[in-house]
Design a protein around this motif. Structure first.
Motif, PDB file in Angstrom:
ATOM      1  N   ASP A 132       0.814  -1.221   0.000  1.00  0.00           N
ATOM      2  CA  ASP A 132       0.000   0.000   0.000  1.00  0.00           C
ATOM      3  C   ASP A 132       0.847   1.271   0.000  1.00  0.00           C
ATOM      4  O   ASP A 132       0.316   2.371  -0.115  1.00  0.00           O
ATOM      5  N   GLU A 133       2.157   1.103   0.118  1.00  0.00           N
ATOM      6  CA  GLU A 133       3.052   2.229  -0.164  1.00  0.00           C
ATOM      7  C   GLU A 133       3.446   2.073  -1.628  1.00  0.00           C
ATOM      8  O   GLU A 133       4.163   1.131  -1.998  1.00  0.00           O
ATOM      9  N   LEU A 134       2.954   2.969  -2.454  1.00  0.00           N
ATOM     10  CA  LEU A 134       3.212   2.869  -3.886  1.00  0.00           C
ATOM     11  C   LEU A 134       4.374   3.798  -4.232  1.00  0.00           C
ATOM     12  O   LEU A 134       4.300   4.998  -3.958  1.00  0.00           O
ATOM     13  N   TYR A 170       4.175   6.649  11.348  1.00  0.00           N
ATOM     14  CA  TYR A 170       5.258   5.813  10.816  1.00  0.00           C
ATOM     15  C   TYR A 170       6.207   5.317  11.912  1.00  0.00           C
ATOM     16  O   TYR A 170       6.198   5.814  13.032  1.00  0.00           O
ATOM     17  N   GLY A 171       7.070   4.379  11.514  1.00  0.00           N
ATOM     18  CA  GLY A 171       8.248   4.084  12.312  1.00  0.00           C
ATOM     19  C   GLY A 171       9.262   5.181  12.004  1.00  0.00           C
ATOM     20  O   GLY A 171       9.466   5.507  10.835  1.00  0.00           O
ATOM     21  N   ILE A 172       9.849   5.782  13.035  1.00  0.00           N
ATOM     22  CA  ILE A 172      10.783   6.897  12.821  1.00  0.00           C
ATOM     23  C   ILE A 172      12.178   6.472  13.317  1.00  0.00           C
ATOM     24  O   ILE A 172      12.308   5.890  14.397  1.00  0.00           O
ATOM     25  N   VAL A 189      11.631   4.063  16.481  1.00  0.00           N
ATOM     26  CA  VAL A 189      10.463   4.021  17.355  1.00  0.00           C
ATOM     27  C   VAL A 189       9.222   3.923  16.480  1.00  0.00           C
ATOM     28  O   VAL A 189       9.088   4.660  15.502  1.00  0.00           O
ATOM     29  N   GLU A 190       8.316   3.022  16.847  1.00  0.00           N
ATOM     30  CA  GLU A 190       7.088   2.859  16.057  1.00  0.00           C
ATOM     31  C   GLU A 190       6.068   3.924  16.439  1.00  0.00           C
ATOM     32  O   GLU A 190       5.719   4.074  17.604  1.00  0.00           O
ATOM     33  N   LYS A 191       5.631   4.681  15.453  1.00  0.00           N
ATOM     34  CA  LYS A 191       4.569   5.692  15.588  1.00  0.00           C
ATOM     35  C   LYS A 191       4.710   6.551  16.851  1.00  0.00           C
ATOM     36  O   LYS A 191       3.824   6.560  17.725  1.00  0.00           O
ATOM     37  N   PRO A 192       5.817   7.292  16.951  1.00  0.00           N
ATOM     38  CA  PRO A 192       6.024   8.129  18.143  1.00  0.00           C
ATOM     39  C   PRO A 192       5.208   9.426  18.092  1.00  0.00           C
ATOM     40  O   PRO A 192       4.728   9.814  17.023  1.00  0.00           O
ATOM     41  N   ALA A 202      11.184   8.708   8.141  1.00  0.00           N
ATOM     42  CA  ALA A 202      10.200   7.651   8.384  1.00  0.00           C
ATOM     43  C   ALA A 202      10.529   6.393   7.586  1.00  0.00           C
ATOM     44  O   ALA A 202      11.038   6.461   6.463  1.00  0.00           O
ATOM     45  N   ILE A 203      10.193   5.270   8.199  1.00  0.00           N
ATOM     46  CA  ILE A 203      10.336   3.980   7.519  1.00  0.00           C
ATOM     47  C   ILE A 203       9.183   3.860   6.534  1.00  0.00           C
ATOM     48  O   ILE A 203       8.015   3.957   6.919  1.00  0.00           O
ATOM     49  N   THR A 204       9.536   3.705   5.257  1.00  0.00           N
ATOM     50  CA  THR A 204       8.473   3.463   4.301  1.00  0.00           C
ATOM     51  C   THR A 204       8.451   1.948   4.063  1.00  0.00           C
ATOM     52  O   THR A 204       9.274   1.243   4.605  1.00  0.00           O
TER      53      THR A 204
HETATM   54  C1  G1P Z   1       3.973  -0.016   9.022  1.00  0.00           C
HETATM   55  C2  G1P Z   1       5.230  -0.021   9.902  1.00  0.00           C
HETATM   56  C3  G1P Z   1       5.763   1.396  10.073  1.00  0.00           C
HETATM   57  C4  G1P Z   1       6.015   2.004   8.692  1.00  0.00           C
HETATM   58  C5  G1P Z   1       4.729   1.941   7.860  1.00  0.00           C
HETATM   59  C6  G1P Z   1       4.997   2.396   6.445  1.00  0.00           C
HETATM   60  O1  G1P Z   1       2.922   0.625   9.706  1.00  0.00           O
HETATM   61  O2  G1P Z   1       4.911  -0.586  11.164  1.00  0.00           O
HETATM   62  O3  G1P Z   1       6.971   1.372  10.791  1.00  0.00           O
HETATM   63  O4  G1P Z   1       6.460   3.339   8.836  1.00  0.00           O
HETATM   64  O5  G1P Z   1       4.218   0.619   7.781  1.00  0.00           O
HETATM   65  O6  G1P Z   1       3.817   2.420   5.708  1.00  0.00           O
HETATM   66  P1  G1P Z   1       1.373   0.476   9.243  1.00  0.00           P
HETATM   67  O7  G1P Z   1       1.163   1.530   8.210  1.00  0.00           O
HETATM   68  O8  G1P Z   1       1.218  -0.904   8.703  1.00  0.00           O
HETATM   69  O9  G1P Z   1       0.579   0.731  10.487  1.00  0.00           O
END
Ligand code: G1P
Length: 287
Positions: A132-134, A170-172, A189-192, A202-204
């Protein structure tokens, strides 16, 4: 270092943000311009040389299997009707990849979804892609990661820069730039909240991991939202061995929410070689 051939697509999510569109069909099958979202991800992986695909699915996801399967009846009908371009496209999609399907039976988190593929991955490095990240780019996003993986032999995570208001989605990561220019990730950190976020990077949804990640996923305890978080296992991995970040080039759309999905359809529709120009004219008339 073993060659990178395998890639996991977690696709078990319920698609709640798209209800009622996703009540009876998977969100991965929602169409961006002229093909389903998941096909973009699979084509990107194939273009980066990852030809062994594992989809982590769940209930209600069978349409994904059918999409990448041969439909003898449909192919025969298209051929008979002389629709050769459509026939070629349909048969290309059905044969493009070797895909294995595994079910995540409980919604225990992204980390748990990845861990479902543990036996299949074995002792090889592997990719993870969140469809879903295009990401549309000249050099496929997964290839951008692969190059750093081949250079270093380490895990590599795709990154994007986000606004402060976006960090909680996001994960940052925390990182420092090495002399070589590579970004070494030191923590994440996940969704800080904005205050807790170590950066705006951010982690994509693009990752390459050494097989050690699976061992760490077995050890992490439920984190944010009570789920087994992939981000927590990557943070543990970064304490054991180098993990690098790559700031991804290209156009990126968060097609996992309705707004990003509409934006992707609008932008890519307007850029489409066949439909773009007439769409532009039709929009002028309508707006
Ligand atoms: C997931 C990951 C998150 C990342 C994100 C990117 O979250 O847990 O670290 O930044 O995808 O789309 P989700 O969007 O599935 O909650």
């Amino acid at each position: 270092m073993k060659p990178l051939r395998k890639i996991i697509f977690p696709a078990a999510g319920m698609g709640t943000r798209f209800l009622p569109a996703t009540k009876a069909s998977p969100k991965e099958m929602l169409t961006i311009v002229d093909k389903p979202l998941i096909q973009y991800g699979v084509e990107e992986a194939l273009a980066a040389g990852m030809g062994q695909i594992i989809m982590i699915t769940g209930r209600g996801k069978r349409a994904i299997e059918d999409h990448f399967d041969i439909s003898a009846e449909l192919e025969a009908n298209l051929k008979k009707a002389g629709k050769s371009a459509l026939y070629k496209e349909v048969s290309r999609v059905a044969r493009m990849a070797e895909v294995i399907y595994l079910r995540q039976k409980e919604a225990l988190g992204l980390g748990h979804a990845v861990l479902c593929a543990d036996h299949w991955v074995g002792d090889e490095p592997f990719g993870v892609s969140l469809a879903d990240e295009l990401i549309i780019s000249e050099k496929p996003a997964m290839q951008q990661l692969r190059e750093v993986h081949e250079q270093t032999g380490c895990s590599v995570i795709g990154l994007i820069q986000v606004q402060a208001s976006e960090v909680s989605k996001y994960g940052i990561v925390d990182y420092h730039a090495e002399e070589s220019g590579l970004l070494r990730l030191t923590d994440m950190v996940e969704k800080p909240s904005v205050d807790e976020a170590p950066s705006r990077m951010a982690i994509t949804g693009r990752y390459i991991f050494t097989p050690r990640l699976m061992g760490l996923l077995k050890e992490v305890v439920p984190g944010k939202g009570g789920e087994i978080q992939l981000t927590d296992a990557i943070a543990a991995l970064a304490r054991e061995e180098p993990v690098y970040g790559v700031l991804l080039e290209g156009q990126r759309f968060d097609a996992g929410n309705p707004e990003g999905f509409l934006l992707a359809n609008s932008v890519l529709g307007l850029q489409h070689p066949e439909y773009g120009e007439s769409l532009r004219l039709a929009l002028k008339e309508h707006l």
